[in-house]
Design a protein around this motif. Sequence first.
Motif, PDB file in Angstrom:
ATOM      1  N   SER A  24      11.417   1.157  -2.820  1.00 27.41           N
ATOM      2  CA  SER A  24      11.708   1.006  -4.276  1.00 27.41           C
ATOM      3  C   SER A  24      10.400   1.065  -4.881  1.00 27.41           C
ATOM      4  O   SER A  24       9.364   0.417  -4.596  1.00 27.41           O
ATOM      5  N   PRO A  25      10.313   2.033  -6.136  1.00 29.69           N
ATOM      6  CA  PRO A  25       8.942   2.110  -6.942  1.00 29.69           C
ATOM      7  C   PRO A  25       8.728   0.768  -7.400  1.00 29.69           C
ATOM      8  O   PRO A  25       9.331  -0.349  -7.788  1.00 29.69           O
ATOM      9  N   LEU A  26       7.402   0.714  -7.877  1.00 30.39           N
ATOM     10  CA  LEU A  26       6.415  -0.222  -8.377  1.00 30.39           C
ATOM     11  C   LEU A  26       7.014  -0.379  -9.647  1.00 30.39           C
ATOM     12  O   LEU A  26       7.165   0.528 -10.512  1.00 30.39           O
ATOM     13  N   ASN A  27       6.959  -1.722 -10.280  1.00 32.00           N
ATOM     14  CA  ASN A  27       7.061  -1.927 -11.617  1.00 32.00           C
ATOM     15  C   ASN A  27       6.106  -2.663 -12.297  1.00 32.00           C
ATOM     16  O   ASN A  27       4.795  -2.735 -11.642  1.00 32.00           O
ATOM     17  N   LYS A  28       5.788  -2.671 -13.478  1.00 34.51           N
ATOM     18  CA  LYS A  28       4.779  -3.127 -14.221  1.00 34.51           C
ATOM     19  C   LYS A  28       4.062  -4.384 -13.618  1.00 34.51           C
ATOM     20  O   LYS A  28       2.840  -4.532 -13.476  1.00 34.51           O
ATOM     21  N   MET A  82      -0.243  -7.212 -10.460  1.00 35.16           N
ATOM     22  CA  MET A  82      -0.422  -8.117  -9.229  1.00 35.16           C
ATOM     23  C   MET A  82      -1.554  -7.451  -8.116  1.00 35.16           C
ATOM     24  O   MET A  82      -2.337  -7.994  -7.744  1.00 35.16           O
ATOM     25  N   LEU A  83      -1.254  -6.048  -7.919  1.00 37.21           N
ATOM     26  CA  LEU A  83      -2.278  -5.318  -7.038  1.00 37.21           C
ATOM     27  C   LEU A  83      -3.384  -5.118  -7.816  1.00 37.21           C
ATOM     28  O   LEU A  83      -4.529  -5.079  -6.994  1.00 37.21           O
ATOM     29  N   ASN A  84      -3.554  -5.085  -9.165  1.00 33.42           N
ATOM     30  CA  ASN A  84      -4.963  -5.166  -9.531  1.00 33.42           C
ATOM     31  C   ASN A  84      -5.759  -6.235  -9.460  1.00 33.42           C
ATOM     32  O   ASN A  84      -6.842  -6.224  -9.423  1.00 33.42           O
ATOM     33  N   SER A  94       0.965  -1.317  -0.044  1.00 37.08           N
ATOM     34  CA  SER A  94      -0.018  -0.046  -0.068  1.00 37.08           C
ATOM     35  C   SER A  94       0.771   1.238   0.068  1.00 37.08           C
ATOM     36  O   SER A  94       0.700   2.179  -0.745  1.00 37.08           O
ATOM     37  N   PHE A  95       1.961   1.424   0.723  1.00 42.21           N
ATOM     38  CA  PHE A  95       2.621   2.484   0.858  1.00 42.21           C
ATOM     39  C   PHE A  95       3.668   2.442  -0.123  1.00 42.21           C
ATOM     40  O   PHE A  95       3.917   3.592  -0.920  1.00 42.21           O
ATOM     41  N   ARG A  96       4.045   1.397  -0.739  1.00 36.46           N
ATOM     42  CA  ARG A  96       4.995   1.481  -2.094  1.00 36.46           C
ATOM     43  C   ARG A  96       3.999   2.136  -3.460  1.00 36.46           C
ATOM     44  O   ARG A  96       4.516   2.881  -3.984  1.00 36.46           O
ATOM     45  N   TYR A  97       2.602   1.629  -3.249  1.00 37.56           N
ATOM     46  CA  TYR A  97       1.647   2.207  -4.174  1.00 37.56           C
ATOM     47  C   TYR A  97       1.689   3.838  -4.350  1.00 37.56           C
ATOM     48  O   TYR A  97       1.818   4.547  -5.384  1.00 37.56           O
ATOM     49  N   ASN A  98       1.420   4.154  -3.101  1.00 37.36           N
ATOM     50  CA  ASN A  98       1.293   5.618  -2.913  1.00 37.36           C
ATOM     51  C   ASN A  98       2.515   6.371  -2.972  1.00 37.36           C
ATOM     52  O   ASN A  98       2.747   7.723  -3.737  1.00 37.36           O
ATOM     53  N   LEU A  99       3.747   6.015  -2.729  1.00 42.11           N
ATOM     54  CA  LEU A  99       5.182   6.603  -2.878  1.00 42.11           C
ATOM     55  C   LEU A  99       5.630   6.318  -4.095  1.00 42.11           C
ATOM     56  O   LEU A  99       6.286   7.196  -4.650  1.00 42.11           O
ATOM     57  N   SER A 100       5.165   5.644  -5.161  1.00 41.56           N
ATOM     58  CA  SER A 100       5.136   5.614  -6.377  1.00 41.56           C
ATOM     59  C   SER A 100       4.562   6.497  -7.323  1.00 41.56           C
ATOM     60  O   SER A 100       5.157   6.955  -8.415  1.00 41.56           O
ATOM     61  N   LEU A 101       3.716   7.144  -6.688  1.00 44.26           N
ATOM     62  CA  LEU A 101       3.177   8.323  -7.233  1.00 44.26           C
ATOM     63  C   LEU A 101       3.864   9.727  -7.389  1.00 44.26           C
ATOM     64  O   LEU A 101       4.700   9.841  -6.508  1.00 44.26           O
TER      65      LEU A 101
END
Length: 368
Positions: free
Chosen positions: A262-266, A271-273, A228-235
């Motif tokens: 570390s930012p999320l990749n494709k 996976m989160l979808n 959850s945090f990595r998702y938002n930090l990647s914005l």
Amino acid sequence: MKKLGFGLMRLPLIDEKSKEVNIEKFKELVDYYMSKGYNYFDTAHTYLNGNSEKSIKEVLVSRYPRDSFYLASKLPIFNLEKEEDMEKIFNEQLDRCGVKYFDYYMLHNLSTKHYQKCINFNAFNFIEKMKNEGKIKHIGISCHDSPDFLDEILEQHPEIEFVQLQINYLDWNDKIIQSKGIYEVSCKYNKPIIIMEGLKGGALANLPEKAKNIIQEYDRDNSIVSWSFRYNLSLNNILVILSGMNKMEDLIENINIFESFSPLNKNDYSMLNKVSKSITDDIEIKCTGCEYCINHCSQLIDIPKFFNLYNSQKLLDQSHSIGMYYRNYITKNNKKASDCIKCGKCIDYCPQKINIPKELEKVVKVFE
């Protein structure tokens, strides 16, 4: 500032009923948080019956230099009865917190429902006046409403410097909360974003078993919370991400996540979808949002939106957060689920053959 903000709505308590804060436990949390170089604190006039603002004076303000932290609070538009209330409440907040100024100050929960009150009471002028007097460093809004509403506000009020919004991977494409839409509007106006409900009130830390298994099968090394945090930090355009931390183990975990980001990749996004889909697939009311029912409702009730809110609440036990959307956004035209007269016409036009009047009774029970 570092991007993990300390949300002060969910503090360790001595008594749940009175909302009395456990000062000693709160001190331990603040001391550890500050020792790691984090220094953004978010409170509000209404949090914990006022005890949130009062406790920050004792735990933070009286123990640390004023220039060593950022303090944010909010003006409760929804509680105002007359224009004079704004200055009275604002001064009370300064006194409660023991400060001469707020670093960040917001119109709290600005929404379609309360916008006319802001206009009538000149609320935008008030916070700008407080800024000009040096009592606020940065003025903004917190908002639980639609992208269209946010666009209207930011276009009409360029003086707003930042926005506080509910953003997380589950709400990104949600038809009511529309995290993606409000994020894009904020970026359109180049307004820095403070993220609230990044864990959706803790729900994304306690996922349904099926959703949890998807994450763990994909990656067993990172915690459920970290995604959850990595998702938002990647914005982009994110000023700070709030988390309500009332346990030391949660605070330590969060700091470790932010420090090792570390930012999320494709593949991560994919996976989160799948996680989001697995959660929304288990909805209780099988409404597809086709809206055929609305055209044949004599009361013009926005039935699909109510069912969407109800399903979200039941899935993740989010009555507080979701309830804001019910009160401030969906019922803005005073059409509530309880306005249903049970004529039954809607049932004939529902492709899913849902007993709509019966299901609306569930919505009433939860939100009204």
